[in-house]
Design a protein around this motif. Structure first.
Motif: not given
Length: 457
Positions: A208-217, A261-266
């Protein structure tokens, strides 16, 4: 004298035409008398472009224009053009001025010979608006001679009758950012990868610090596919085997919803809705993916034009293996013929044409799949430009996976989407207790049972 000569020439011309018209009959008689094999009218024919049901491109026909009601044309235009090439007396024109739903245009009495259904069959059949296709299909040598997955045609039957068939086969797959793979020291996974593999790779590519994410959508369709792969539901949209009942109130489906859901919340491999807004990651998931800072997203043929403009290298993966099977969803849009059509035979000829090898090749060229089982089509995936340099075996694998969208068989489809699946999708990305939707699921199931009974399903 000239008039007499003209009449004489016309007489000879008529005689010559009559003689030529007898030649096929004489040849058929000769074949039958010689003990040859049965004619094509009594045995299945292979679905090639050289075969047709009852018309041939060289026949003398009056020009016919078919009107199709649809929200969009897109890649279907290539099919319309190919059909016209094979049957030059028939032209297809699309009317895309839809009044909220295609059925509304038909109820209003607008001219239509083909319709792309977009809201299930309930309203169509309660209004007796569709031509039943069963008699046409039973006598169509092209469809009868086509090799398809077991139960494919039956999957689109309702109450034992065929009102629609697919006009497209669009299996969904995973898109992967290969530059993100390299950045985080990850290898391209094998085509038998799992949902656990997806999660672990997404974790490693998230910063997140580099604004890199494993998943979009990876929300609505993805979670429904996950549920089918885990054996929690038998059909798209968390439905049971015959799509008569939502299973979104069962423990197994509720567990799948929580995992998603936990892909986001956990695990935080997917940004929350609030984070997406702050980071300027608004828009559909593929648009966000094209920003170049997401490892995975969900793709289908309608995303290919956008993906061609990516500033980074991308590839495709099949949907992962679940606890029960490796599954995807084939977005198989239904097509039917309104009862009010004045060109039903020609309209069905287009439906028959969709089962032709040449039509199926056109679908593959568009980035779609093929529901006809034929080695030439399996080989063709590697020949089309759209998959050059990509993981074509993943596309082939996805094309053979279950399951086909059974939306036409879903009673009150709009209610299902608005009262159950839509709110569930919102909870996946925003958080919330899925069990709070159980009363809505039970209310829908009660209404669906009543609707099906009234329609004789």
């Amino acid at each position: 004298m000239n008039a007499r000569k003209t009449k004489k020439n016309r007489y000879y011309l008529v005689c010559l035409i009559a003689l030529l018209s007898l030649l096929p009959v004489l040849a058929a008689c000769s074949s039958n008398n010689s003990g040859g094999s049965e004619s094509s009218s009594t045995s299945p024919t292979s679905p090639t472009s050289s075969e047709s049901t009852s018309n041939t491109p060289n026949s003398d026909h009056e020009p016919v224009t078919l009107t199709v009601l649809t929200w969009f044309v897109g890649p279907n235009q290539a099919l319309f053009d190919k059909f016209h090439e094979m049957y030059p007396w028939i032209t297809i024109e699309a009317n895309t001025k839809i009044d909220k739903a295609v059925v509304n245009n038909v109820i209003a009495g607008e001219k239509a010979d083909l319709v792309f259904l977009d809201a299930g069959l309930s309203q169509w059949l309660s209004g007796d608006l569709l031509e039943e296709l069963t008699p046409y299909i039973q006598k169509d040598t092209r469809i009868q001679g086509t090799s398809m997955a077991k139960g494919f045609i039956e999957a689109f039957q309702t109450g034992g009758k065929q009102w629609v068939v697919p006009y497209s086969d669009i299996p969904m797959w995973i898109v992967v950012n290969k530059e993100m793979l390299h950045k985080y020291g990850l290898d391209m996974p094998s085509n038998d990868w799992t949902y656990d593999d997806l999660l672990e790779m997404a974790k490693q590519a998230t910063d997140p610090a580099a604004n890199d994410w494993g998943i979009s959508g990876l929300v609505d369709e993805f979670t429904s596919i996950l549920s089918m792969a885990n054996g929690s539901s038998a059909n798209y949209r968390f439905m049971n085997e015959d799509s008569s009942k939502s299973l979104a109130d069962t423990p197994a489906v509720l567990a799948d919803l929580k995992w998603s859901q936990e892909l986001t919340t956990k695990w935080h491999v997917r940004p929350s809705d609030l984070e997406k807004e702050k980071l300027g990651m608004q828009g559909d998931s593929v648009k966000v993916f094209l920003q170049g800072n997401s490892l995975f997203t969900l793709g289908a043929d309608w995303n290919l034009d956008a993906l061609k403009n990516a500033s980074f290298e991308w590839d495709v993966l099949p949907m992962p293996v679940g606890k029960a099977q490796q599954a995807t969803i084939h977005q198989a849009g239904p097509i039917g013929i309104p009862k009010a059509s004045k060109h039903k035979e020609e309209a069905f000829l287009y439906i028959s044409f969709l089962f032709d090898i040449e039509a199926q090749k056109t679908m593959i060229e568009n980035g779609s799949g093929s529901w006809v089982q034929d080695q030439s089509l399996f080989d063709y995936y590697a020949e089309v430009p759209v998959w050059q340099g990509k993981n074509v075996d993943a596309i082939r694998l996805n094309s053979k996976m279950c399951c086909y969208s059974a939306d036409p068989k879903v009673a009150d489809l709009v209610t299902l989407v608005d009262s159950i699946n839509g709110p569930l999708g919102g909870m996946i990305t925003r958080g919330g207790d899925f069990s709070t939707r159980i009363p809505a699921v039970q209310a829908y199931n009660l209404k669906a049972a009543e609707t099906r009974k009234a329609l004789g399903w």
